[in-house]
Design an enzyme around this catalytic site. Structure first.
Site: not given
Length: 331
Positions: A16, A18, A60, A124, A190-191, A194, A198
Site C-alpha cells: 500500500f 504509492g 497508512y 520487472k 521501493a520502485t 528497483e 539496474h
C-alpha cells in the site's frame, strides 16, 4: 473461489505504498470490481462491503499502516492473516520484489494456504519471472490462476509487441524505451530502489540495503535522473515464451525523473521485422505523455486480473503472462 458473474469481483491489494494507493483509487469508481482487502508489512484491512480508500490512505500515511484504519488489524504476518480471513476473488500484488525472491516467496504462501483465485503482478525482472515458472505446476494444482508481468513494461508494451509482431514473418528486434516522471520519489521508494538496482555498480541487494538518505544523496548526484540501459526486464522471457522472438532480441531502457511529474521522454515500443514479402519495416506503439506510471501499471494489472478470472472460471489454472492473454477492460 465462488462469485456470481453479475456481482463485482472482490479484489485485494497487497502493498500500500504509492502504487498500491494508486491502484485503490483507480478501483474506486469501478462497477465490476470492489476493493475489499489491503495489506502492508505491518497490518491489513478487510471489509466485505468495500474499503473506504480515503480512510485507508490516511491510516497508512499518518499512522504507518492500514491496520490502524477502521476495521484494520495490526499484524507482522499480514499477508498470511489476510488470506485466512478474507473472501477475495483476486489479488494485485503491488509489492516491491526486494529481495528478488520475494514475489516467489509470497506465491508459495498462497499455494500453501489453500486459497484459490487469481493473482496478478507487475514484476520487472526476468529472473523473478523465471522463479515463478518453476512454480507453474504447483500453482495449477493449488487452483490458482497467476498472471505475471502485467504492468506497463512488462505488460502493456509486451502485449502491444505481441500484437504488432503478427505483421511480420520474423522479428528482428523489440526495443522498449520508457520515460517516467515522479513528483516525489518518496511516494515510490521501493520502485525507485528497483530501478537503482539496474544501474552500473548496483544490484538488488545493494539497492535494497540503501537508506532513504543514501537514495536521496544518489539522486542529488544525478539531479534526480536515473538513466537506465540494457535492463534485465521480463519482456524478453515473456516474448520468448510466446514464441515471438529470442530474448536476446529484446532490449529495454529508459529515463526516470524523480523530481518532475512530466515524462522526460515518451514511452514506446518499436518492433522491427521482415514481412512475408521480404520487406523490412517497423511498428511503433507510444503511450500518451499525459498517462502516469500508475495509470499504465494499475490499469493493465486489473485488466489482466479480469481476464485471469475468466480463465479461472473455465478451469484454466497455472501461470500466464501478458503476452499469452489479452486483458479485459474493467468497467
Amino acid at each position: 473461489m465462488e462469485n456470481n458473474s453479475l456481482a463485482p469481483l472482490r479484489v485485494g491489494i497487497l502493498g500500500f505504498g504509492g502504487l498500491g494507493q494508486a491502484a485503490a483509487r483507480l478501483l474506486a469508481p469501478k462497477q465490476e470490481m470492489k476493493l475489499v482487502a489491503v495489506a502492508d508489512r505491518h497490518g491489513y484491512l478487510y471489509d466485505a462491503d468495500g474499503i473506504d480508500v480515503d480512510n485507508a490512505v490516511q491510516a497508512y500515511t499518518q499512522q504507518g499502516s492500514v491496520g490502524k484504519a477502521k476495521k484494520g488489524q495490526m499484524s507482522e504476518q499480514s499477508i498470511e492473516d489476510l488470506i485466512g480471513e478474507g473472501e477475495v476473488d483476486g489479488y494485485f500484488l503491488a509489492l516491491p520484489n526486494l529481495p528478488n525472491t520475494f514475489m516467489a516467496d509470497v506465491t508459495r504462501q498462497f499455494i500453501a494456504s489453500g486459497w484459490q483465485g487469481v493473482l496478478v503482478d507487475a514484476l520487472k525482472r526476468t529472473s523473478a519471472v523465471e522463479q515463478l515458472i518453476t512454480l507453474r505446476e504447483d500453482l495449477a494444482q493449488a487452483g490458482i490462476t497467476y498472471m505475471t508481468g502485467c504492468g506497463a513494461t512488462p505488460g502493456l508494451l509486451t502485449a502491444a509487441a505481441a500484437i504488432a509482431s503478427q505483421s511480420f514473418q520474423e522479428i528482428h528486434q523489440v526495443k522498449i524505451t520508457f520515460g517516467v516522471g515522479i513528483a516525489n520519489w518518496e511516494a515510490y521508494r521501493a520502485t525507485i530502489r528497483e530501478d537503482i538496482a539496474h544501474m552500473p555498480g548496483y544490484n538488488v541487494d545493494k539497492a535494497q540495503a540503501m537508506t532513504d538518505a543514501e537514495v536521496a544523496a544518489l539522486l542529488d548526484q544525478t539531479n534526480g535522473i536515473l538513466a537506465l540501459e540494457d535492463m534485465e526486464h521480463a519482456d524478453d522471457i515473456m516474448l520468448e515464451l510466446a514464441g515471438i522472438c529470442h530474448r536476446d532480441q529484446v532490449t529495454v531502457g529508459g529515463v526516470v525523473d524523480t523530481r518532475n511529474p512530466k515524462k522526460p521522454l515518451s514511452t514506446h515500443v518499436k518492433i522491427t521485422g521482415r514481412t512475408f514479402e521480404g520487406k523490412i519495416s517497423s511498428h511503433t506503439f507510444t503511450l500518451g505523455d499525459e498517462t502516469s506510471m500508475a495509470a499504465n501499471v494499475c490499469g493493465p494489472a486489473f485488466g489482466y486480473l479480469k481476464a485471469g478470472y475468466g480463465l479461472h472460471r473455465q478451469g484454466l489454472k497455472g501461470l500466464f503472462t501478458a503476452a499469452d492473454v489479452m486483458p479485459k477492460f474493467v468497467r
